[in-house]
Design an enzyme around this catalytic site. Structure first.
Site, mmCIF file in Angstrom:
data_model
loop_
_atom_site.group_PDB
_atom_site.id
_atom_site.type_symbol
_atom_site.label_atom_id
_atom_site.label_comp_id
_atom_site.label_asym_id
_atom_site.label_seq_id
_atom_site.Cartn_x
_atom_site.Cartn_y
_atom_site.Cartn_z
ATOM 1 N N THR A 274 0.817 -1.216 0.000
ATOM 2 C CA THR A 274 0.000 0.000 0.000
ATOM 3 C C THR A 274 0.856 1.272 0.000
ATOM 4 O OG1 THR A 274 -0.153 -0.372 2.371
ATOM 5 C CG2 THR A 274 -2.072 -0.931 1.063
ATOM 6 N N PHE A 402 -6.235 4.945 6.605
ATOM 7 C CA PHE A 402 -5.627 3.910 7.448
ATOM 8 C C PHE A 402 -6.663 3.178 8.292
ATOM 9 C CE2 PHE A 402 -2.201 6.878 6.447
ATOM 10 C CZ PHE A 402 -1.221 6.006 5.989
ATOM 11 N N CYS A 409 -4.650 0.868 11.059
ATOM 12 C CA CYS A 409 -3.303 0.486 10.627
ATOM 13 C C CYS A 409 -2.263 0.721 11.717
ATOM 14 C CB CYS A 409 -2.939 1.280 9.382
ATOM 15 S SG CYS A 409 -1.321 0.849 8.730
HETATM 16 MN MN1 MNH Z 1 -1.727 -0.855 7.075
HETATM 17 C C1 MNH Z 1 -4.285 -2.303 8.846
HETATM 18 C C2 MNH Z 1 -3.999 0.925 5.237
HETATM 19 C C3 MNH Z 1 0.841 0.810 5.575
HETATM 20 C C4 MNH Z 1 0.524 -2.933 8.622
HETATM 21 N N1 MNH Z 1 -3.757 -0.719 7.033
HETATM 22 C C5 MNH Z 1 -4.650 -1.380 7.879
HETATM 23 C C6 MNH Z 1 -5.983 -0.939 7.568
HETATM 24 C C7 MNH Z 1 -5.900 -0.047 6.560
HETATM 25 C C8 MNH Z 1 -4.503 0.097 6.221
HETATM 26 C C9 MNH Z 1 -7.052 0.670 5.872
HETATM 27 C C10 MNH Z 1 -7.270 -1.419 8.263
HETATM 28 C C11 MNH Z 1 -7.898 -2.549 7.481
HETATM 29 C C12 MNH Z 1 -9.239 -3.017 8.010
HETATM 30 O O1 MNH Z 1 -9.902 -2.314 8.789
HETATM 31 O O2 MNH Z 1 -9.638 -4.123 7.643
HETATM 32 N N2 MNH Z 1 -1.611 0.563 5.627
HETATM 33 C C13 MNH Z 1 -2.653 1.165 4.994
HETATM 34 C C14 MNH Z 1 -2.138 2.137 4.045
HETATM 35 C C15 MNH Z 1 -0.779 2.110 4.149
HETATM 36 C C16 MNH Z 1 -0.443 1.117 5.161
HETATM 37 C C17 MNH Z 1 -2.993 2.984 3.120
HETATM 38 C C18 MNH Z 1 0.286 2.897 3.432
HETATM 39 C C19 MNH Z 1 0.091 4.023 2.788
HETATM 40 N N3 MNH Z 1 0.324 -1.040 7.071
HETATM 41 C C20 MNH Z 1 1.200 -0.191 6.467
HETATM 42 C C21 MNH Z 1 2.544 -0.511 6.868
HETATM 43 C C22 MNH Z 1 2.450 -1.585 7.734
HETATM 44 C C23 MNH Z 1 1.057 -1.909 7.860
HETATM 45 C C24 MNH Z 1 3.783 0.234 6.409
HETATM 46 C C25 MNH Z 1 3.548 -2.310 8.467
HETATM 47 C C26 MNH Z 1 4.781 -1.905 8.579
HETATM 48 N N4 MNH Z 1 -1.878 -2.378 8.443
HETATM 49 C C27 MNH Z 1 -0.808 -3.105 8.920
HETATM 50 C C28 MNH Z 1 -1.308 -4.090 9.858
HETATM 51 C C29 MNH Z 1 -2.700 -3.890 9.947
HETATM 52 C C30 MNH Z 1 -3.022 -2.802 9.040
HETATM 53 C C31 MNH Z 1 -0.454 -5.099 10.608
HETATM 54 C C32 MNH Z 1 -3.681 -4.639 10.840
HETATM 55 C C33 MNH Z 1 -3.743 -3.940 12.185
HETATM 56 C C34 MNH Z 1 -4.688 -4.621 13.173
HETATM 57 O O3 MNH Z 1 -5.755 -5.074 12.776
HETATM 58 O O4 MNH Z 1 -4.331 -4.640 14.343
#
Ligand code: MNH
Length: 464
Positions: A274, A402, A409
């Site tokens: 992402t 996020f 996130c």
């Molecule tokens: Mn990320 C959850 C978007 C970068 C690790 N992330 C989510 C969710 C979104 C999201 C939206 C919630 C999904 C849901 O409700 O089902 N994340 C992004 C975006 C970027 C991003 C748009 C970058 C731009 N994410 C990252 C990065 C990491 C990461 C960098 C790790 C280093 N994300 C996660 C993890 C979750 C998450 C792990 C789940 C968290 C949880 O449920 O506790």
């Protein structure tokens, strides 16, 4: 009967539902088109399964209320369970490993931890600029999504796991990326498949998916094994160390080897795909808006000055570059939807009854373009929307790239630091021009990514 008040596409047919309007390769963009016609809440049916979509700012704000709703693990997220199991992203709210892993890993995203990742992030960014220096100047173009994926994969692998995929030494994408794209696309396509036919028709796809999962798991096992059999210093304190060595601060419990495998694959995938898309969209908009690019360049020059390599604190000071990123994530939130389920019987918007466990999909794409929240020019790219005054004037819960609540996130600060740093370095070093014939088109594989985006670069002087 509970759905009666919710509009659906007019061409609904028996057994198939609304699939005549559906292309399994672009479910989000299809839903966006349909949602604009049907309004802030609507439903689509594929065969026997009906999904409620929400994008109106008021309804989405209700769904963000953690006393009434929580994350729902459904659709694409649920389809990733065979790969990611009870890893952080795909865990059900009630699975004990969610809280356990969350508490163990959250300090890995603290300010102190981020400061520790910064030098490694810079190293990777310098690999990118070295790669792009060779491809700047007349007659050259760079493959933006391809190179942003190299950058973000290396960043999460090195900062989180001490692993080097060697992405920049390869001409083709790393097989980890190919297997991941396969797994994400498969998880997306499964939402569109008729439940019974799927089993028969998709045998080839299922086999490829099993191979992709096996490859991803093997890679993860190698990364973990390398650490376990390493010199045993264990002093890095990175995500992998936390997973392997840290006990829960209160219960003393630890992650099991099987759960660690799920977490590693989760972070390697969620930690780069992402962010790569977000950087790619931002570079697209910079190439199309010379005035925005010039403002970003002026800011970097003013804030970073002669500094060759910006320090950790100098990144968050790039307020305008950050707005460019926010505005790109507004128009193309690269994780374009999330689901919310009712914690108890409730009524959405005062008129739509929902029983405990009933859920709806929040279409972030359209929420971010709702004129009621963003104005009549919501489709226009304008980073000034994220000036503090403008942000304060908007209702809460209208910007959700996020996600929301306890399951939002965990990597948000990581992604924003990495992306702001990289954009700052890139705009300082290059002028960026679009191919005049390029029209933005977007591929979907649960995430969003510009398709075939190539840009032209010119080194600026003085170049750093
Ligand atoms: Mn990320 C959850 C978007 C970068 C690790 N992330 C989510 C969710 C979104 C999201 C939206 C919630 C999904 C849901 O409700 O089902 N994340 C992004 C975006 C970027 C991003 C748009 C970058 C731009 N994410 C990252 C990065 C990491 C990461 C960098 C790790 C280093 N994300 C996660 C993890 C979750 C998450 C792990 C789940 C968290 C949880 O449920 O506790």
């Amino acid at each position: 009967p509970e759905l009666d008040r919710i509009p659906h596409p007019p061409r609904r047919v028996p057994l198939l539902g609304d699939v005549l309007d559906a292309d399994p390769r672009s479910p989000v963009q299809d839903s966006m088109r349909i949602g604009r016609q049907l309004g802030p809440i609507f439903r689509r049916k594929a065969f026997d399964r009906e999904i409620v979509f929400v994008w109106g700012a008021d309804l989405a704000a209700e769904l963000a209320d953690e006393s009434r709703f929580a994350k729902h693990v459904g659709l694409g997220v649920a389809n990733l369970r065979p790969l990611a199991g009870d890893g952080l992203f795909t865990a059900y709210n009630h699975e004990p490993n969610w809280q356990l892993a969350h508490d163990i890993l959250a300090p890995g995203f603290s300010r102190a931890a981020m400061e520790g990742y910064h030098p490694l992030m810079l190293d990777v960014a310098r690999q990118l600029t070295a790669h792009w220096d060779e491809r700047s100047g007349a007659g050259h173009e760079v493959d933006v999504p391809g190179d942003m994926t190299k950058l973000t994969l290396e960043t999460i692998a090195r900062t989180g796991f001490g692993h080097d995929f060697g992405s920049f030494e390869r001409s083709r994408p790393h097989p980890f990326v190919t297997a991941m794209v396969g797994a994400l696309s498969y998880a997306q396509q499964r939402n569109a498949a008729p439940p019974l036919l799927a089993a028969l028709q998709q045998r080839g796809a299922a086999k490829r998916n099993a191979a992709d999962r096996a490859y991803l798991n093997d890679t993860v096992d190698e990364v973990v094994e390398a650490r376990r059999s390493g010199d045993g210093t264990g002093a890095r304190g990175d995500l992998l160390d936390r997973m392997l060595e840290t006990a829960h601060p209160e219960t003393g419990e630890r992650l099991s080897p099987e759960n660690i495998r799920r977490q590693v694959v989760t972070f390697l995938v969620a930690g780069h795909e992402t962010t790569s898309g977000a950087l790619s969209f931002a570079l697209h908009y910079l190439s199309r808006n010379p005035d925005v690019l010039a403002r970003a360049q002026a800011e970097v020059e003013q804030v970073w000055g002669e500094t060759e390599e910006p320090a950790y604190e100098q990144v968050a000071r790039l307020r305008y570059v950050r707005r460019v990123l926010d505005e790109s994530l507004r128009l193309w939130p690269t994780a374009p939807a999330f689901s919310r389920e009712a914690l108890h019987d409730t009524t959405l918007g005062g008129v739509h009854p929902m029983r405990t466990g009933a859920w709806a999909l929040v279409l972030i794409m359209l929420l971010h373009r709702d004129p009621a929240a963003w104005g009549q020019d919501a489709e226009r790219f304008d980073p000034d929307r994220f000036e503090p005054k403008a942000v304060r004037a908007r209702p809460p819960h209208v910007f959700k790239p996020f996600g929301t609540g306890a399951r939002a996130c965990i990597g948000r600060q990581f992604a924003l630091h990495e992306a702001t740093l990289v954009l700052g370095l890139l705009v300082r070093r290059y002028d960026i021009t679009a191919d005049p014939d390029y029209e933005l088109s977007v591929t979907e594989r649960l995430t969003l990514m510009p398709r075939n985006l190539r840009l032209r670069l010119t080194r600026r002087t003085p170049a750093r």
